[in-house]
Write an enzyme that holds these catalytic residues in place. Structure first.
Site, mmCIF file in Angstrom:
data_model
loop_
_atom_site.group_PDB
_atom_site.id
_atom_site.type_symbol
_atom_site.label_atom_id
_atom_site.label_comp_id
_atom_site.label_asym_id
_atom_site.label_seq_id
_atom_site.Cartn_x
_atom_site.Cartn_y
_atom_site.Cartn_z
ATOM 1 N N CYS A 114 -20.939 -77.607 -6.064
ATOM 2 C CA CYS A 114 -22.298 -77.194 -6.455
ATOM 3 C C CYS A 114 -23.028 -78.255 -7.274
ATOM 4 O O CYS A 114 -24.253 -78.309 -7.279
ATOM 5 C CB CYS A 114 -22.246 -75.890 -7.242
ATOM 6 S SG CYS A 114 -21.377 -74.603 -6.363
ATOM 7 N N HIS A 261 -29.217 -74.937 -9.744
ATOM 8 C CA HIS A 261 -28.387 -74.641 -8.576
ATOM 9 C C HIS A 261 -28.467 -73.139 -8.330
ATOM 10 O O HIS A 261 -28.347 -72.338 -9.255
ATOM 11 C CB HIS A 261 -26.941 -75.063 -8.855
ATOM 12 C CG HIS A 261 -25.953 -74.425 -7.935
ATOM 13 N ND1 HIS A 261 -26.100 -74.467 -6.568
ATOM 14 C CD2 HIS A 261 -24.824 -73.714 -8.176
ATOM 15 C CE1 HIS A 261 -25.091 -73.810 -6.009
ATOM 16 N NE2 HIS A 261 -24.312 -73.336 -6.966
ATOM 17 N N ASN A 291 -26.339 -68.922 -1.648
ATOM 18 C CA ASN A 291 -25.863 -70.078 -2.397
ATOM 19 C C ASN A 291 -25.425 -71.149 -1.394
ATOM 20 O O ASN A 291 -24.440 -70.968 -0.695
ATOM 21 C CB ASN A 291 -24.687 -69.616 -3.269
ATOM 22 C CG ASN A 291 -24.027 -70.726 -4.060
ATOM 23 O OD1 ASN A 291 -24.187 -71.894 -3.746
ATOM 24 N ND2 ASN A 291 -23.261 -70.355 -5.064
HETATM 25 O O1 UT7 Z 1 -21.944 -71.653 -6.930
HETATM 26 C C1 UT7 Z 1 -20.855 -72.084 -7.693
HETATM 27 C C2 UT7 Z 1 -20.593 -71.246 -8.852
HETATM 28 N N1 UT7 Z 1 -20.492 -69.850 -8.517
HETATM 29 C C3 UT7 Z 1 -21.053 -68.943 -9.288
HETATM 30 O O2 UT7 Z 1 -21.687 -69.311 -10.263
HETATM 31 C C4 UT7 Z 1 -20.815 -67.471 -8.972
HETATM 32 C C5 UT7 Z 1 -20.390 -66.749 -10.231
HETATM 33 N N2 UT7 Z 1 -20.010 -65.342 -10.039
HETATM 34 C C6 UT7 Z 1 -20.834 -64.404 -9.531
HETATM 35 O O3 UT7 Z 1 -21.950 -64.688 -9.114
HETATM 36 C C7 UT7 Z 1 -20.388 -62.954 -9.562
HETATM 37 O O4 UT7 Z 1 -19.194 -62.866 -10.306
HETATM 38 C C8 UT7 Z 1 -20.148 -62.341 -8.154
HETATM 39 C C9 UT7 Z 1 -21.487 -62.133 -7.446
HETATM 40 C C10 UT7 Z 1 -19.243 -63.225 -7.318
HETATM 41 C C11 UT7 Z 1 -19.486 -60.964 -8.285
HETATM 42 O O5 UT7 Z 1 -20.291 -60.114 -9.076
HETATM 43 P P1 UT7 Z 1 -19.623 -59.298 -10.276
HETATM 44 O O6 UT7 Z 1 -20.720 -58.519 -10.881
HETATM 45 O O7 UT7 Z 1 -18.898 -60.266 -11.144
HETATM 46 O O8 UT7 Z 1 -18.637 -58.312 -9.515
HETATM 47 P P2 UT7 Z 1 -17.036 -58.174 -9.641
HETATM 48 O O9 UT7 Z 1 -16.365 -59.325 -8.989
HETATM 49 O O10 UT7 Z 1 -16.695 -57.843 -11.047
HETATM 50 O O11 UT7 Z 1 -16.781 -56.910 -8.730
HETATM 51 C C12 UT7 Z 1 -17.271 -55.596 -9.110
HETATM 52 C C13 UT7 Z 1 -16.858 -54.619 -8.049
HETATM 53 C C14 UT7 Z 1 -15.382 -54.656 -7.695
HETATM 54 O O12 UT7 Z 1 -14.956 -53.327 -7.449
HETATM 55 P P3 UT7 Z 1 -14.138 -52.495 -8.573
HETATM 56 O O13 UT7 Z 1 -12.917 -53.327 -8.837
HETATM 57 O O14 UT7 Z 1 -15.082 -52.431 -9.737
HETATM 58 O O15 UT7 Z 1 -13.885 -51.204 -7.882
HETATM 59 C C15 UT7 Z 1 -15.335 -55.455 -6.404
HETATM 60 O O16 UT7 Z 1 -14.241 -55.106 -5.586
HETATM 61 O O17 UT7 Z 1 -17.556 -54.874 -6.830
HETATM 62 C C16 UT7 Z 1 -16.612 -55.025 -5.745
HETATM 63 N N3 UT7 Z 1 -17.141 -56.023 -4.823
HETATM 64 C C17 UT7 Z 1 -17.980 -55.727 -3.831
HETATM 65 N N4 UT7 Z 1 -18.507 -54.569 -3.417
HETATM 66 C C18 UT7 Z 1 -19.349 -54.613 -2.372
HETATM 67 C C19 UT7 Z 1 -16.931 -57.364 -4.835
HETATM 68 N N5 UT7 Z 1 -17.626 -57.948 -3.846
HETATM 69 C C20 UT7 Z 1 -18.289 -56.957 -3.208
HETATM 70 C C21 UT7 Z 1 -19.168 -56.926 -2.119
HETATM 71 N N6 UT7 Z 1 -19.671 -55.741 -1.733
HETATM 72 N N7 UT7 Z 1 -19.545 -58.050 -1.463
#
Ligand code: UT7
Length: 334
Positions: A114, A261, A291
């Site tokens: 990135c 980014h 992204n």
């Molecule tokens: O580009 C390079 C650098 N990258 C970044 O800067 C990305 C940084 N991270 C993020 O943008 C976020 O952490 C994500 C968008 C990847 C994830 O969002 P989050 O709010 O951190 O969600 P999470 O990983 O804590 O997941 C929350 C819940 C989980 O379910 P439980 O365990 O709470 O039941 C996941 O299993 O959402 C679930 N989940 C989804 N549900 C529907 C994870 N991905 C999905 C999905 N659709 N695509």
């Protein structure tokens, strides 16, 4: 010492639009979840066989060269940033050199994910300043969709990423008060595996990969510890932006446009709040493209420019954070 400036910008995204709803046909996710957590509404994915990372890079490059008022033959160095090269090696820089029919100029590949474009811009800046080169083509391009795990197991990563390319022609500035003011680069290898694709790698050659391969083996797919990455991103972005501002005796209020980014809209909004920036001081287009990693900064910068949000004399800040972890910023007086 002479300054470097961006003389022309270009970008290219595949025509194939993939909506959040489209993703629900092969994984358990929802439009609502994706919009709420990432801001993304749709992204572009290459139709397999129709394009490549280098191919998209070439299209963006042609636009940037034209917008700079130059010919391909004026380019004297190429820097290509990507995490999704066409080949394991060589990197796509040489493919651009061939496709554009430029003599045997040097081509350098940058692997900083990135942060790749900002790192590449920084290299270009140094070469221009020292007088080594005059017109450097800097490209960021990613074909993510070919390597993503398109199942519910991979949803935390797959819904975020889009394909596309952006490019800039960096040349010597004829005005000492305009151009790239400074660039700031960082890394922290202890977090290398928090956002990574582990195999294939020289430490894990093909025989071993085949022998090891099992249903549970996910090392062929990108892995991301999302929360962990998020927390670091919202700290490092403001930090590296402030570093650039302070190096130039400037403050957030002086920024005309921050082009971060495009990792996640929530990250950009967090950074905006932390730095007390107005809406008109921050550019986001992740809603349309997702992204696109190394391509996201030049795609966003080109769109911002096309929309008249990057004007002569403006203070433009580019900032990126991602896998490595690596992060970087660049401050430009346009
Ligand atoms: O580009 C390079 C650098 N990258 C970044 O800067 C990305 C940084 N991270 C993020 O943008 C976020 O952490 C994500 C968008 C990847 C994830 O969002 P989050 O709010 O951190 O969600 P999470 O990983 O804590 O997941 C929350 C819940 C989980 O379910 P439980 O365990 O709470 O039941 C996941 O299993 O959402 C679930 N989940 C989804 N549900 C529907 C994870 N991905 C999905 C999905 N659709 N695509």
């Amino acid at each position: 010492m002479r300054k470097a400036r961006i003389a022309g910008l270009g970008f290219y995204v595949p025509e194939n639009v993939v909506t959040n709803q489209d993703l629900t046909s092969f994984m358990d996710t929802s439009d609502e979840w994706i919009r709420e957590r990432t801001g993304i509404e749709e992204r572009r994915w290459v139709v397999p066989g129709e394009d490549t990372t280098s191919g998209m890079g070439v299209k963006a490059a042609r636009m940037a060269i034209e917008n700079a008022g130059l010919e391909a033959s004026d380019i004297d160095f190429i820097i290509f940033a990507t995490l999704s090269p066409d080949y394991y090696f060589p990197g796509p820089g040489v493919q651009v050199q061939e496709a554009l029919g430029i003599d045997t100029i040097g081509a350098l590949d940058v692997r900083n994910q990135c942060s790749g474009f900002v790192y590449a811009l920084s290299v270009a800046d140094q070469y221009i300043k020292t007088g080594m080169y005059n017109n450097i083509l800097v490209i960021g391009s990613e074909y993510h969709s070919g390597g993503l795990e398109k199942t519910t197991r991979g949803r935390g990563v797959t819904v975020i990423f889009g394909d596309g390319a952006g490019a800039a022609v960096v040349t010597a500035s004829d005005d000492a008060n305009r151009g790239i003011l400074s660039t700031h680069l960082h890394s922290e290898g202890k977090n290398a595996t928090e956002l990574a694709l582990i195999g294939p790698a020289t430490s894990r050659w093909v025989d071993q990969i085949i022998a090891d391969h099992s249903e549970e083996d996910t090392s062929f797919y990108p892995y991301m510890n999302g929360n962990y990455v998020f927390k670091h991103a919202v700290t490092r972005f403001p930090e590296v932006i402030m570093e650039a501002l302070m190096a130039n005796n400037l403050t957030p209020a002086d920024i005309d446009l921050l082009v971060p980014h495009q990792a996640n809209l929530r990250i950009a909004q967090f950074v905006q709040r932390t730095m007390k920036l107005r809406d008109d001081q921050v550019f986001n287009n992740i809603m349309k493209y997702g992204n696109t990693t190394a391509a996201s900064v030049p795609i966003a910068l080109t769109e911002a420019f096309q929309q008249g949000r990057v004007k002569p004399g403006d203070l433009i800040c580019l900032a990126a954070f991602g896998s490595g972890f690596t992060w970087a910023s660049a401050l430009i007086r346009w």
